[in-house]
Design a protein around this motif. Sequence first.
Motif, PDB file in Angstrom:
ATOM      1  N   PRO A 340     -58.358 -38.186  57.879  1.00  0.00           N
ATOM      2  CA  PRO A 340     -57.230 -38.714  57.398  1.00  0.00           C
ATOM      3  C   PRO A 340     -56.215 -37.169  57.623  1.00  0.00           C
ATOM      4  O   PRO A 340     -56.666 -36.119  57.709  1.00  0.00           O
ATOM      5  N   THR A 567     -54.248 -48.839  57.434  1.00  0.00           N
ATOM      6  CA  THR A 567     -53.700 -48.136  56.447  1.00  0.00           C
ATOM      7  C   THR A 567     -52.835 -48.993  55.435  1.00  0.00           C
ATOM      8  O   THR A 567     -52.368 -50.039  56.161  1.00  0.00           O
ATOM      9  N   ASP A 582     -64.737 -43.474  48.898  1.00  0.00           N
ATOM     10  CA  ASP A 582     -64.547 -42.667  50.098  1.00  0.00           C
ATOM     11  C   ASP A 582     -66.285 -42.656  50.764  1.00  0.00           C
ATOM     12  O   ASP A 582     -67.060 -42.434  49.906  1.00  0.00           O
ATOM     13  N   TRP A 587     -61.366 -41.381  53.715  1.00  0.00           N
ATOM     14  CA  TRP A 587     -60.403 -42.625  53.432  1.00  0.00           C
ATOM     15  C   TRP A 587     -61.035 -43.309  52.273  1.00  0.00           C
ATOM     16  O   TRP A 587     -62.149 -43.621  52.115  1.00  0.00           O
ATOM     17  N   TYR A 599     -56.449 -48.688  53.722  1.00  0.00           N
ATOM     18  CA  TYR A 599     -56.814 -47.206  53.459  1.00  0.00           C
ATOM     19  C   TYR A 599     -55.710 -46.354  53.139  1.00  0.00           C
ATOM     20  O   TYR A 599     -54.813 -46.472  53.828  1.00  0.00           O
ATOM     21  N   PRO A 601     -55.337 -41.871  52.362  1.00  0.00           N
ATOM     22  CA  PRO A 601     -56.388 -40.536  52.487  1.00  0.00           C
ATOM     23  C   PRO A 601     -56.906 -40.194  50.980  1.00  0.00           C
ATOM     24  O   PRO A 601     -56.307 -40.313  50.018  1.00  0.00           O
TER      25      PRO A 601
END
Length: 620
Positions: A340, A567, A582, A587, A599, A601
């Motif tokens: 990420p 994402t 995570d 992610w 997703y 970060p």
Amino acid sequence: MSWGTELWDQFDNLEKHTQWGIEFVERYNKFVKDRTDIEISYAKQLRNLSKKYQPKRNSKEEEEQRYTSCQAFLAVLNEMNDYAGQHEVIAENMSGLIFAELSRYIQELKQERKSHFQEGRRAQQHIESCWKQLEASKRRFERDCKEAERAQQHFEKMDNDLNVTKADVEKARQQAQTRHQMASDSKGEYSSVLQNFNKEQHEHYYTNIPNIFRKIQDLDERRIVKIGESMKTFSEVDRQVIPIIGKCLDGITKAAESIDEKHDTQLVVEAFKSGFEQPGDVEFEDFGQPMKRTVSESSLSNSRSDVKQETKGGKSKGKLWPFIKKNKLMSLLTSPHQPPPPPPSCSSPSAVPNGPQSPKQQKEPLSHRLNEFMTSKPKIHCFRSLKRGLSLRLGSGPEDFSHLPPEQRRKKLQQKIDEFNKEIQKEIDQRDGLTKMKDVYIKNPQMGRPESVDPKLAEIEQTIEKLQQESQKFEAWLAEVEGRLPAKIDQPRRPSEMHELQSTAVNNCAQDRESPDGSYTEEQNQDPQLKVAAQSEFDDEFDDEETLAAIGTCKAMYPFEGQNEGTIAMAEGETLSVIEEDKGDGWTRVRRNEDEEGYVPTSYVEVYLDRNTKGAMTYI
């Protein structure tokens, strides 16, 4: 000018001079030997230098040889190796033509000089012996004369004495006569010896010594001539290799002139060109108006909304993207394939592609973050992210090179195809040779049995078949990259996903993915209807899957544009539902309004878990 007449009395000085001449030759010969050693050492050092900078096999330096500057440098190294060979030739010629020759000549010179001076010493000894004989004869004559005179005086005395008897007088007279006869004989002998000595002395100083000194002079002159010839050979040895050394230097000049800067820069383009287009303009986002954040065209929400529009009003669900299923399979297939982006607390805004220009809160110093990174233990419970990270670090990748950008992948596939074709051609040539041998055996049974060749032919046929299958597999991948084949091959694109998903359905869907790091695994110009047809069987198997329940919430600390596949975009301060934690790859999977999933970060959000945790957890 002759040494025999000019230096007739300088025997000792000539002996010293000729000895110095031989020592001088030995000194010059030692100089040639040292020069030979220097040439050998210099050639050895040049060869070692050339070998040291030769490109290593199976290394990055060998790949760099496609650049003209590297090729020119390799040519320079080869020319330097030839240059070293010429110095070895110089050493060899000096050793054989000068050093060895002078060493032999010095031994001959010493022997000849020794014989000449031995002859001169014998001549001197002979003349000295004649002189001694002359001196002895002279002394004897002198003695006999004195004794004869005394005998005469005694006779006269006895003859004048009246008291002496006549017998005594006669005895004295006879004795005087005897002495006079002896003196006369000594005189004759002395005269003869003197004449002989004068003859020997004349022959010694006018014949023997000049001849000996003339030989010594000739020896010394030949020594001087030999030194001159050796010095001339010394220069000729160097002169003979000058044309070849000139060719070596011309080769270096030619190699330098062959450098093409345009060609090298074009090779850089071919080596690193990804094939992607430049990114478009960033859309303006008005945070002053209450509106839904825009997302990337490749984001999950747009893909899902497109599918919903296509299937609205019907029972069948033609799904374009297999990763929109809300189950664990989606997490495996849609998890981004790159680390990420770092949070906006990095040293420069340019390092944060999706972060804000100025963070809202004070961050820890960079040194603290580095220490924390170095001392923390990595999470390895997520095999997918671990395998992806290792492949990125170690440079390994799947067999179809799907981890590479399109242009680099095409080049790699073409290279593999060429290698397979070369191997196939080798096997075909070997097969043809064995076939001809078998025909010869059939026509001439005495030369061998034809059936003895069959096992080898069968083995070669199997090898050719295997190589052709491998070549066809890579040709299919190449055709897919170049847009010639819309259909997909059965070989999975992600070996890391094969370890996680042991099913054919996962293999069929895992091969058509494009990760945010630029890994290209699906044709961009492929017809969406073909995609739907290809994924319909997979989607039907998972139509009955239930939506994953939220396990907590998260609050966005920074905005994230979510331009990569899988994402989701989010605005700063926005609250989203967490549906998957995570897994160690950085992610977190979230959902917005039961409508969009994707997703984000983990470092961009503050996560609050409702279950499976004892309290709130914050990822910063």
